[in-house]
Design an enzyme around this catalytic site. Structure first.
Site, PDB file in Angstrom:
ATOM      1  N   GLU A 125       0.852  -1.182   0.000  1.00 51.96           N
ATOM      2  CA  GLU A 125       0.000   0.000   0.000  1.00 51.96           C
ATOM      3  C   GLU A 125       0.886   1.229   0.000  1.00 51.96           C
ATOM      4  O   GLU A 125       1.701   1.416   0.905  1.00 51.96           O
ATOM      5  CB  GLU A 125      -0.877   0.033   1.258  1.00 51.96           C
ATOM      6  CG  GLU A 125      -2.019  -0.949   1.198  1.00 51.96           C
ATOM      7  CD  GLU A 125      -2.939  -0.864   2.407  1.00 51.96           C
ATOM      8  OE1 GLU A 125      -3.897  -1.651   2.453  1.00 51.96           O
ATOM      9  OE2 GLU A 125      -2.686  -0.034   3.303  1.00 51.96           O
ATOM     10  N   TYR A 130     -10.590  -4.665   3.506  1.00 49.89           N
ATOM     11  CA  TYR A 130      -9.650  -4.239   4.532  1.00 49.89           C
ATOM     12  C   TYR A 130     -10.439  -4.104   5.829  1.00 49.89           C
ATOM     13  O   TYR A 130     -11.268  -3.224   5.970  1.00 49.89           O
ATOM     14  CB  TYR A 130      -9.045  -2.902   4.105  1.00 49.89           C
ATOM     15  CG  TYR A 130      -7.910  -2.385   4.968  1.00 49.89           C
ATOM     16  CD1 TYR A 130      -7.978  -2.388   6.362  1.00 49.89           C
ATOM     17  CD2 TYR A 130      -6.759  -1.868   4.378  1.00 49.89           C
ATOM     18  CE1 TYR A 130      -6.947  -1.907   7.129  1.00 49.89           C
ATOM     19  CE2 TYR A 130      -5.710  -1.370   5.155  1.00 49.89           C
ATOM     20  CZ  TYR A 130      -5.817  -1.393   6.521  1.00 49.89           C
ATOM     21  OH  TYR A 130      -4.800  -0.899   7.284  1.00 49.89           O
ATOM     22  N   ASP A 132      -5.648   8.951  10.394  1.00 50.38           N
ATOM     23  CA  ASP A 132      -4.319   8.497  10.782  1.00 50.38           C
ATOM     24  C   ASP A 132      -3.875   9.005  12.137  1.00 50.38           C
ATOM     25  O   ASP A 132      -4.167  10.129  12.534  1.00 50.38           O
ATOM     26  CB  ASP A 132      -3.298   8.925   9.724  1.00 50.38           C
ATOM     27  CG  ASP A 132      -3.415   8.075   8.468  1.00 50.38           C
ATOM     28  OD1 ASP A 132      -3.267   6.847   8.598  1.00 50.38           O
ATOM     29  OD2 ASP A 132      -3.680   8.628   7.390  1.00 50.38           O
TER      30      ASP A 132
END
Lengths: 374, 280
Positions: free
Chosen positions: B58, B183, B69
């Site tokens: 990725e 995911y 994040d």
């Protein structure tokens, strides 16, 4: 995302639930001090020599700005949803103070996210929030201002999503926030509409409000949207000037983008990275704007102009001198626009300006700007 | 030199998962931020990751406001942005890497830079450069129609996230719209290394796998060989980001960064292989 669904559902129910709305109205009246006056600014109108200018006195609300309308609505919703912990982002600190205030009132745990830069320039509000029992979370990532505080609040929310209610302060962010905050702020326009009809016997010709994220403008405009003859003017922060790139005028200087979950005009660079903004008014210092305002601009319903830092400071002094009212620097942008608009209109025209907050919090900033050390 | 022609009907990601399945192994998918601290280093790291045993990579596209994040990847994005990054230059690195590699590459980023570039041209040029998939972390599947149209047209796999708070509606939607793999975010929260993982992970992954005819990868919080090995015991892939980015951050120069990254991935891969052997 499931949290947004949950919120959308809860708000959808509360919106139609009479006791909820009655409770909201009761707190607006008894706690926030509504209705706020619609004040005919006689000397201001005379000095400018044109239209009759009315000020919607949101500066007289509890905590000193319109922000409390929305925090009361959302805290009642949070309580209804059984959430124990409230988080919020703040720029100038007004929304943070309004959130800490209602959290204290309802005995809920409260954490306020604020950019390091803003903490430094709004120390008075930081102290107020602490006094109200809120925990301060100083954000030192990115540009250390409002957008970064919002990023950090979003991160906290996804981490503690089950227990925590995220109380957004503007008509920005993901659905249902823009709609919900608009609804809670619409009390401004609803009152103003009734008041002007009573005082003037007809609708106003212009509505003027400053636009950062856009909550005070949407609150004033929304109840007049269908009155096609009422012109609406949004005033963005031109900072040091639109051409300098150092401003916060998302609609006038931005492009369509996606920020914090909504598609709207966004200040960004050629790579789609969000740009840093500048305004003397910390509450306007946001690189996005509510999606509904972008839509109203595209439809031609709301027209946008801007005022620079120095015009806002001039307007602050002018209003203080002629009306004995010191506006918040944010609201002073709207006054600055009216100072240009009113002289061009004939006497029978009327203008309502949203005086969204009072200027006490800005005295150090204004002093700095004018070279006076406090 | 690889002379393979891009064929939109055959996905490199799909092939890789099929190949690993035959071998009874789980995929190791490292994440790095493109341009951290510059693109020359990124290319070196990509090659080191392949050598270390990465099954798929990725490549993070830096964004000024990375709301999903944690601090580690925030800092790496800031470093990359400071170095002056552009999507076109990142795609050139993808092209250069692809010229000598068959490891599937996923572009992992936030919506606005893709949107600003233009979704159609972004997908077309990404596929042409040799990317295999796109994961847009702040785009809910409900809103993904337009991007999906262009990833499909370009033959790119559009990969979606699911999390412990995803309901069955969301799982079904991802099952029908997603390509490549799903995911699964192991925790509620943002990216970043964590000391322990949720004990219910195994059953959650099983639930997703039952609904989707796609491999399920697990990410967010995996930082040690032991954790990666545990994930390999029940998921089709383990994604490792922050722990790797942290090592890259700490290493002094470009060569050292690539070396550390490759060595760390090799350790994780070894642990995962051993775990899968035990499992069979």
């Amino acid at each position: 995302m499931p949290a947004l669904r949950e919120l959308e559902q809860a708000y959808g129910q509360a919106r139609r639930h009479k006791p909820f709305q009655q409770e909201f109205q009761r707190y607006l009246r008894d706690y926030a001090g509504r209705a706020t006056p619609l004040y005919f600014a006689e000397r201001l109108s005379e000095k400018l020599g044109g239209a009759k200018i009315y000020l919607k006195r949101e500066d007289l609300c509890h905590t000193g700005a319109h922000k409390i309308n929305n925090t009361i609505g959302q805290i009642l919703l949070a309580r209804r949803m059984g959430k124990k912990r409230i988080i919020a982002e703040t720029g100038a600190g007004q929304h943070g103070v309004a959130t800490a205030t209602v959290a204290a009132r309802f005995g809920l745990e409260c954490e306020i996210f604020m950019g390091k830069e803003d903490v430094a320039r709004q120390s008075l509000n930081v102290f107020r929030m602490k006094l109200l029992g809120a925990k301060m979370r100083v954000v030192d990532s990115g540009s250390q201002t409002l957008k970064d505080a919002m990023n950090e609040a979003l991160r906290d929310w996804v981490t503690h999503v089950r227990s925590t209610y995220y109380l957004i302060g503007s008509v920005a962010g993901p659905h249902p926030y823009p709609m919900m905050v608009r609804d809670f702020q619409s009390v401004i326009g609803q009152e103003a509409r009734r008041q002007i009809l009573k005082q003037e016997g007809r609708l106003p010709d212009y509505l003027v409000a400053c636009v950062g994220g856009g909550s005070n403008s949407m609150g004033l405009f929304y109840p007049f949207i269908k009155d096609q003859k009422v012109h609406m003017l949004g005033v963005e922060a031109a900072g040091r000037g639109l051409r300098t790139g150092r401003h916060a005028a998302s609609i006038l200087g931005g492009e369509v983008g996606v920020l914090h979950g909504s598609k709207s005009y966004v200040l960004q660079d050629r790579q789609g990275q969000i740009r840093e903004t500048h305004s003397v008014a910390a509450g306007l210092d946001y690189p996005g704007v509510g999606p509904e305002l972008s839509y109203l601009r595209d439809r031609g319903r709301v027209r946008f102009v801007s005022a620079t830092d120095s015009e806002a400071v001039d307007a602050t002094q002018f209003l203080a001198e002629v009306e004995g009212i010191i506006p918040a620097l944010e609201s002073a942008h709207a006054i600055a626009a009216v100072m240009r608009l009113a002289p061009r209109l004939v006497r029978r025209r009327s203008v309502i300006v949203n005086l969204s907050g009072r200027g006490d919090k800005d005295m150090i900033t204004v002093g700095d700007y004018l070279g006076v050390r406090l | 030199m690889n002379t393979e022609i891009v064929n939109p009907t055959v996905s490199r990601i799909k092939n890789k998962f099929a190949e690993l399945k035959r071998r009874g192994e789980s995929a190791l998918i490292p994440f790095i931020t493109a341009g951290d601290p510059n693109l020359e280093t990124t290319l070196k790291i990509l090659r080191a990751l392949e050598k270390g045993g990465a099954d798929c990579i990725e490549l993070g596209i830096p964004f000024s406001d990375p709301t999903a994040d944690g601090p580690t990847i925030q800092r790496s994005s800031e470093r990359a942005l400071k170095g002056g990054i552009s999507l076109s230059r990142i795609l050139r690195v993808v092209r250069e890497f692809r010229d000598a590699s068959n490891v599937p590459l996923i572009l992992f980023g936030y919506f606005n830079p893709f949107f600003h570039f233009g979704l159609e041209s972004f997908c077309r040029l990404a596929a042409k450069a040799g990317a295999d998939g796109v994961l847009c972390v702040d785009l809910p599947p409900e809103e993904s129609g337009e991007l999906k149209r262009w990833t499909d047209a370009a033959g790119l796999d559009l990969i979606f996230l699911l999390s412990p708070t995803s309901g069955s509606d969301r799982i079904r939607l991802v099952a029908s719209r997603g390509r490549g793999f799903v995911y699964y975010v192991s925790v509620t929260g943002v990216t970043g290394a964590r000391r322990s993982l949720d004990g219910r992970l195994r059953s959650q992954v099983a639930r997703v796998r039952k609904a989707a005819a796609l491999p399920v990868g697990v990410g967010f919080g995996i930082s040690t060989p032991k954790q990666a090995a545990r994930i390999a015991g029940f998921a089709d892939a383990a994604v490792v980001g922050s722990a790797l980015v942290e090592r890259i951050e700490k290493a002094k120069n470009s060569g050292e960064k690539a070396h550390q990254a490759g060595a760390f991935i090799a350790r994780l891969k070894r642990a995962m292989k051993q775990a899968s052997k035990k499992g069979h």
